[in-house]
Design an enzyme around this catalytic site. Structure first.
Site, PDB file in Angstrom:
ATOM      1  CB  SER A  33      40.588 -30.272  36.043  1.00 18.25           C
ATOM      2  OG  SER A  33      39.553 -30.058  35.324  1.00 18.25           O
ATOM      3  NE  ARG A  86      47.189 -30.790  44.374  1.00 15.31           N
ATOM      4  CZ  ARG A  86      48.309 -31.061  44.594  1.00 15.31           C
ATOM      5  NH1 ARG A  86      48.935 -31.332  45.401  1.00 15.31           N
ATOM      6  NH2 ARG A  86      49.553 -30.726  43.695  1.00 15.31           N
ATOM      7  CB  THR A 127      56.904 -20.344  40.760  1.00 16.22           C
ATOM      8  OG1 THR A 127      56.692 -21.344  40.721  1.00 16.22           O
ATOM      9  CG2 THR A 127      56.086 -20.179  41.159  1.00 16.22           C
ATOM     10  CG  HIS A 145      56.328 -26.040  48.391  1.00 17.88           C
ATOM     11  ND1 HIS A 145      57.280 -25.340  49.194  1.00 17.88           N
ATOM     12  CD2 HIS A 145      55.291 -24.555  47.766  1.00 17.88           C
ATOM     13  CE1 HIS A 145      56.983 -23.688  48.450  1.00 17.88           C
ATOM     14  NE2 HIS A 145      55.761 -23.431  48.060  1.00 17.88           N
ATOM     15  CE  LYS A 181      57.270 -25.186  44.559  1.00 14.49           C
ATOM     16  NZ  LYS A 181      56.190 -24.486  43.508  1.00 14.49           N
TER      17      LYS A 181
END
Length: 256
Positions: A10, A12, A91, A146, A150
């Site tokens: 669900s 991005r 990550t 970013h 994030k």
């Protein structure tokens, strides 16, 4: 047909991956994993608690994970137990989490693990490596940007840049931002920007008196990461058990 399950369905990246798998003639989307059940692109989304049953019944060829570190570790363990190949683009792993994943994967399934699946970024890393060899006596700065949501900083891509530089120019102290009165020494400056919907920008500056050389990569859409992940998914399914990188997928090791 390569049968694919996507973790974080669900999110991005999950939605981007689902759309691209659904559009691909040689890939089949057979399920998704997320916090809440549902459907996407005609496939069933189940919770993490139902993941084991999904893998046993659907028998996918590969599981793709772009989630968060602690969830990805558990997903890797379940997939490896069910002999499902892995693509891991998550990550922020700790060294201990990496050890746990390696133990689950080694001898059981093939897995491609990378902090960035963009083909361009992997070539960018190669250029940074070459520049480090040639410009090791220059001052070096690393800048990354970013989107505002994030969580890990610096990014996994930036950490890979730093690992490459440590290998090629020798380990230097990392200075994360600067404030106050300080004279530059033999450090590598690391600068992190978070804002808006920036997909991913990375820059390495090599500076000396009278000149600066810059290498940079900018991603404009998440599909660049999804495209690389699907390339890796096609590549990994018939490989021997073990941990691979995108340099293996792209044959970049032959260039070094």
């Amino acid at each position: 047909m390569v049968k694919v399950v996507i973790c974080g369905a669900s999110g991005r990246m999950g939605q981007t991956l689902g759309r691209m798998v659904d559009d691909a003639a040689d890939l089949e989307l057979i399920g998704g994993i997320d916090l809440h059940p549902g459907t996407f692109f005609g496939a069933e989304i189940v919770t993490n608690q139902e993941m084991d049953a999904l893998l046993k019944s659907k028998k996918p060829d590969v599981l793709i994970d772009f989630t968060i570190a602690h969830a990805a570790v558990e997903n890797v363990k379940v997939a490896a137990k069910n002999h499902v190949a892995l693509i891991v683009g998550t990550t922020g792993f700790t060294p201990e989490q990496r050890k746990i994943m390696a133990a689950a994967i080694t001898g059981h399934v093939p897995a491609v693990i990378s902090s960035n699946f963009s083909v361009g970024v992997n070539i960018f890393w190669q250029l940074v490596r070459e520049a480090g060899i040639l410009l090791g006596d220059y001052d070096i700065e690393v800048i990354e940007a970013h989107h505002r949501n994030k969580k890990d900083a610096p990014s996994g891509t930036a950490k890979t840049i730093l690992q490459i530089l440590d290998k090629e120019v020798g380990e230097r102290r990392k200075l994360y931002g600067r404030e106050g009165m300080m004279e530059r020494s033999n450090e590598i400056g690391v600068h992190v920007i978070r804002g808006g919907d920036i997909v991913g920008d990375h820059k390495v500056m090599f500076s000396k008196n009278f000149e600066t050389i810059e290498l940079s990569h900018r991603a404009y859409d998440r599909s660049v990461f999804a495209s690389g992940a699907l390339r890796a998914a096609r590549w990994v399914v018939d490989k021997k058990p073990g941990i691979y990188g995108m340099d293996d997928v792209l044959d970049l090791k032959k260039m070094t």
